[in-house]
Motif scaffolding. Structure first.
Motif, PDB file in Angstrom:
ATOM      1  N   ILE A   1       0.857  -1.183   0.000  1.00  0.00           N
ATOM      2  CA  ILE A   1       0.000   0.000   0.000  1.00  0.00           C
ATOM      3  C   ILE A   1       0.892   1.230   0.000  1.00  0.00           C
ATOM      4  O   ILE A   1       1.735   1.389   0.889  1.00  0.00           O
ATOM      5  CB  ILE A   1      -0.922   0.024   1.234  1.00  0.00           C
ATOM      6  CG1 ILE A   1      -1.766  -1.248   1.298  1.00  0.00           C
ATOM      7  CG2 ILE A   1      -1.816   1.252   1.223  1.00  0.00           C
ATOM      8  CD1 ILE A   1      -2.393  -1.488   2.646  1.00  0.00           C
ATOM      9  N   SER A   2       0.718   2.098  -0.987  1.00  0.00           N
ATOM     10  CA  SER A   2       1.549   3.291  -1.118  1.00  0.00           C
ATOM     11  C   SER A   2       0.678   4.535  -0.991  1.00  0.00           C
ATOM     12  O   SER A   2      -0.368   4.635  -1.631  1.00  0.00           O
ATOM     13  CB  SER A   2       2.258   3.314  -2.473  1.00  0.00           C
ATOM     14  OG  SER A   2       2.955   2.110  -2.701  1.00  0.00           O
ATOM     15  N   THR A   3       1.122   5.489  -0.176  1.00  0.00           N
ATOM     16  CA  THR A   3       0.414   6.755  -0.029  1.00  0.00           C
ATOM     17  C   THR A   3       1.357   7.770   0.582  1.00  0.00           C
ATOM     18  O   THR A   3       2.446   7.419   1.075  1.00  0.00           O
ATOM     19  CB  THR A   3      -0.847   6.592   0.848  1.00  0.00           C
ATOM     20  OG1 THR A   3      -1.653   7.768   0.763  1.00  0.00           O
ATOM     21  CG2 THR A   3      -0.475   6.327   2.300  1.00  0.00           C
TER      22      THR A   3
ATOM     23  N   VAL B   1      -4.872   5.878  -1.906  1.00  0.00           N
ATOM     24  CA  VAL B   1      -3.701   5.009  -1.849  1.00  0.00           C
ATOM     25  C   VAL B   1      -3.572   4.265  -3.174  1.00  0.00           C
ATOM     26  O   VAL B   1      -4.508   4.209  -3.971  1.00  0.00           O
ATOM     27  CB  VAL B   1      -3.783   3.988  -0.694  1.00  0.00           C
ATOM     28  CG1 VAL B   1      -3.995   4.678   0.642  1.00  0.00           C
ATOM     29  CG2 VAL B   1      -4.884   2.964  -0.935  1.00  0.00           C
TER      30      VAL B   1
ATOM     31  N   ASN C   1      -0.772  11.120   5.148  1.00  0.00           N
ATOM     32  CA  ASN C   1      -2.135  10.588   5.207  1.00  0.00           C
ATOM     33  C   ASN C   1      -2.322   9.646   6.394  1.00  0.00           C
ATOM     34  O   ASN C   1      -3.408   9.536   6.956  1.00  0.00           O
ATOM     35  CB  ASN C   1      -2.476   9.852   3.918  1.00  0.00           C
ATOM     36  CG  ASN C   1      -2.681  10.775   2.746  1.00  0.00           C
ATOM     37  OD1 ASN C   1      -3.048  11.924   2.924  1.00  0.00           O
ATOM     38  ND2 ASN C   1      -2.434  10.281   1.545  1.00  0.00           N
TER      39      ASN C   1
END
Length: 252
Positions: A169-171, A200, A175
């Motif tokens: 999971i990339s964000t 995301v 956040n």
């Protein structure tokens, strides 16, 4: 005069619902979103996304990753999961990126406390890590392409990396961990509703290879379990982010 070619254009291969038009009206030939029955200025220009020299996935050894862009376009990228179109950490790509096993580097996000009222565990030893590259092309007129997100995990030897599905999971770290609005912090984890949903990119790996990726929304889930250090997450497919459905069989 009959037989003379007054004008011509070579149309490239186009994806579904993509047109090749002069943008704006009478301007340069550009791939655009469809605008049937209206002026070309009502369309949205489409810039080709950067091309990565290696697919996302698990690799045994380090390597140099190169990114290529359409002619006259510049590439901007981030290495912290944030959006390269708006992040303060975005840098213009100038040379190959070295992809390596960064697990021995000091913990950063996993060293953040204040995420649980049960036990605020912070690891004292380096945790296993991966590298996430997010990149975008920018045209001379300032138009951005779609953001491409690829995760790379180098030298991971544990058998479960190969035998289980792995979800990355990339964000933007803010956040999750911003002191005021980060949804993973204990002070905010009980908040519910769309206003606490964040964008995301989710990427799934099977047998060490990336098999699915999509931009989606994510929220903290559960009732009391929201207080635990390891929190449950819910993902939402919306056209606001990308596809309106997740076309992947997460649970066979």
């Amino acid at each position: 005069t009959a037989g003379r070619t007054l004008d011509s254009v070579t149309v490239p291969a186009l994806a579904q619902d993509v047109t090749y038009a002069r943008y704006p009206d009478g301007g340069a030939w550009t791939q655009c979103s469809a605008s049937a029955g209206t002026a070309n200025t009502d369309a949205e220009p489409l810039i080709a996304a950067p091309v990565f020299s290696r697919a996302a996935g698990f690799y045994d050894d380090a390597f140099d990753l190169t990114l290529t862009a359409p002619e006259d376009c510049r590439i901007f990228c981030t290495l912290d999961g944030s959006d390269p179109r708006s992040s303060d950490t975005a840098k213009e790509y100038a040379s190959a990126l070295h992809i390596y096993d960064n697990s021995a580097e000091p913990n950063r996000l996993s060293a953040i406390g204040g995420i649980s009222s049960v036990t605020d565990f912070v690891p004292t030893e380096p945790v296993e890590k991966g590298m996430v590259i997010r990149a975008v092309c920018k045209s001379p007129s300032g138009i951005y392409s779609k953001v491409v997100t690829n995760g790379y995990f180098i030298g991971k030897t544990a058998p479960y990396y190969r035998s289980l599905r792995v979800c990355s999971i990339s964000t933007d770290p803010a956040n999750l961990f911003d002191s005021e609005s980060g949804i993973y912090l204990q002070k905010n984890c009980m908040n519910k509703g769309r206003e606490w949903e964040l964008p995301v990119h989710i990427q799934v790996y099977e047998d060490g290879k990336a098999v699915y990726g999509e931009d989606v929304g994510m929220r903290i889930a559960g009732n009391w379990s929201r207080n635990y250090p390891q929190k449950r997450l819910t993902f939402y497919a919306r056209s606001d982010y990308g596809a309106s459905k997740m076309h992947y069989d997460f649970f066979a």
